[in-house]
Structure formats: structure tokens, C-alpha cells
Design a protein around this motif. Structure first.
Motif, PDB file in Angstrom:
ATOM      1  N   ALA A  98      43.743 -93.993 -26.311  1.00  0.00           N
ATOM      2  CA  ALA A  98      42.392 -94.206 -25.817  1.00  0.00           C
ATOM      3  C   ALA A  98      42.352 -95.501 -25.021  1.00  0.00           C
ATOM      4  N   ALA A  99      41.601 -95.466 -23.920  1.00  0.00           N
ATOM      5  CA  ALA A  99      41.410 -96.664 -23.100  1.00  0.00           C
ATOM      6  C   ALA A  99      39.934 -96.743 -22.756  1.00  0.00           C
ATOM      7  N   VAL A 100      39.420 -97.971 -22.650  1.00  0.00           N
ATOM      8  CA  VAL A 100      38.000 -98.170 -22.394  1.00  0.00           C
ATOM      9  C   VAL A 100      37.823 -99.200 -21.286  1.00  0.00           C
ATOM     10  N   ARG A 105      32.956 -96.492 -20.749  1.00  0.00           N
ATOM     11  CA  ARG A 105      33.567 -95.176 -20.541  1.00  0.00           C
ATOM     12  C   ARG A 105      34.931 -95.161 -21.199  1.00  0.00           C
ATOM     13  N   LYS A 106      35.306 -93.997 -21.734  1.00  0.00           N
ATOM     14  CA  LYS A 106      36.602 -93.880 -22.397  1.00  0.00           C
ATOM     15  C   LYS A 106      37.409 -92.766 -21.766  1.00  0.00           C
ATOM     16  N   PRO A 118      47.162-100.317 -13.228  1.00  0.00           N
ATOM     17  CA  PRO A 118      45.757-100.234 -13.605  1.00  0.00           C
ATOM     18  C   PRO A 118      45.129 -98.877 -13.262  1.00  0.00           C
ATOM     19  N   ILE A 119      44.248 -98.443 -14.150  1.00  0.00           N
ATOM     20  CA  ILE A 119      43.374 -97.306 -13.893  1.00  0.00           C
ATOM     21  C   ILE A 119      41.978 -97.901 -13.813  1.00  0.00           C
ATOM     22  N   VAL A 120      41.305 -97.699 -12.691  1.00  0.00           N
ATOM     23  CA  VAL A 120      40.046 -98.374 -12.426  1.00  0.00           C
ATOM     24  C   VAL A 120      38.877 -97.409 -12.604  1.00  0.00           C
ATOM     25  N   CYS A 121      37.839 -97.885 -13.277  1.00  0.00           N
ATOM     26  CA  CYS A 121      36.624 -97.105 -13.488  1.00  0.00           C
ATOM     27  C   CYS A 121      35.855 -97.005 -12.175  1.00  0.00           C
ATOM     28  N   GLY A 122      35.451 -95.803 -11.824  1.00  0.00           N
ATOM     29  CA  GLY A 122      34.693 -95.592 -10.601  1.00  0.00           C
ATOM     30  C   GLY A 122      33.250 -96.041 -10.689  1.00  0.00           C
ATOM     31  N   LEU A 123      32.753 -96.327 -11.897  1.00  0.00           N
ATOM     32  CA  LEU A 123      31.371 -96.782 -12.047  1.00  0.00           C
ATOM     33  C   LEU A 123      31.256 -98.301 -12.035  1.00  0.00           C
ATOM     34  N   GLU A 127      39.108-102.344 -14.932  1.00  0.00           N
ATOM     35  CA  GLU A 127      40.262-101.581 -15.392  1.00  0.00           C
ATOM     36  C   GLU A 127      40.021-101.053 -16.798  1.00  0.00           C
ATOM     37  N   PHE A 128      40.586 -99.866 -17.057  1.00  0.00           N
ATOM     38  CA  PHE A 128      40.610 -99.340 -18.417  1.00  0.00           C
ATOM     39  C   PHE A 128      41.728-100.058 -19.166  1.00  0.00           C
TER      40      PHE A 128
END
Length: 132
Positions: A98-100, A105-106, A118-123, A127-128
Motif C-alpha cells: 500500500a502507498a499513500v 489517496r491510496k 516516484p509515482i505522482v498523484c494526479g490530484l 508522491e505516493f
């Protein structure tokens, strides 16, 4: 209680030999409505699922108050302990980690994917990060 009475109406229909649904049990017909209303439910029509929209009116809730109280006292949440690696059990899972992000957002991803960059939140644009 509304859900229990809805299902009880189906059971009563079956016991009486009444076909109360069609479309593999998804569409509730007028016969279902009549039985459900005899249990005190308020039933409304939906174009896709028929006479299935169920509500428990105040009068019915008062009628079933003792049962509702008993059910409320008896209902508790139970969860079995998960024994990872136990004999006969599964030794791994495919759920990922799990990443937040900062907005809450998860997501789930493998550790290799999370470690790759990095995985970036679109909102929120943050980074998650892996949860522990």
C-alpha cells in the motif's frame, strides 16, 4: 432491518411458490412488492431492478424495535487471524504494498515498482509513499 425484511420477503415468496423476480433474480416484480409491503417495508420502483428500492418506515421500525435492539446487541465484528505461511495456506500474495499520498489517496503496487521511481498523484501532485 430493511435488508433483513427484504430478504425475508424473498424467502416468503419462495416458501409460497411465488415467482417474485426475473432476470436471474435482479428484477423484482409486483408480487415481491406486495409481500415486502406485508412485512412493513416501503417499496419503490426502479427502471432497472423493478420493485426493489427498500425503506423501513418509522412505523415498521417501531413495530420491530425489540428485534432491532436484540440484533444491535448481538452484532459484533469478528476477524480470523491471518496465518501467513501456515501449512496448507498461501505463502505469498499478489496484493502489493500500500502507498499513500498527502491527500489520502491510496494505491497498491509491488515493492519493485515503488522502488523504481516516484509515482505522482494526479490530484495533489505529491508522491505516493509506501505505508508500513
Amino acid at each position: 432491518m430493511g435488508t433483513l425484511l427484504h430478504e425475508a420477503a424473498h424467502a416468503a415468496a419462495q416458501a409460497r411458490g411465488v415467482q417474485d423476480t426475473s432476470r436471474q433474480g435482479r428484477y423484482h416484480n409486483q408480487k415481491f412488492k406486495e409481500i415486502a409491503e406485508s412485512f412493513g417495508l416501503a417499496i419503490e420502483h426502479d427502471a432497472k431492478i423493478g420493485w426493489s428500492v427498500t425503506a423501513l418506515p418509522a412505523g415498521a421500525a417501531a413495530h420491530y424495535a425489540a428485534t432491532i435492539s436484540s440484533l444491535d446487541a448481538a452484532i459484533t465484528a469478528h476477524r480470523r487471524a491471518e496465518l501467513h505461511g501456515a501449512e496448507g495456506g498461501r505463502k505469498s500474495n499478489n496484493n502489493g504494498a500500500a502507498a499513500v499520498c498527502s491527500c489520502g489517496r491510496k494505491i497498491r503496487a509491488s515493492l519493485a515498482v515503488l522502488d523504481a521511481g516516484p509515482i505522482v498523484c494526479g490530484l495533489c501532485g505529491d508522491e505516493f509513499t509506501a505505508e508500513d
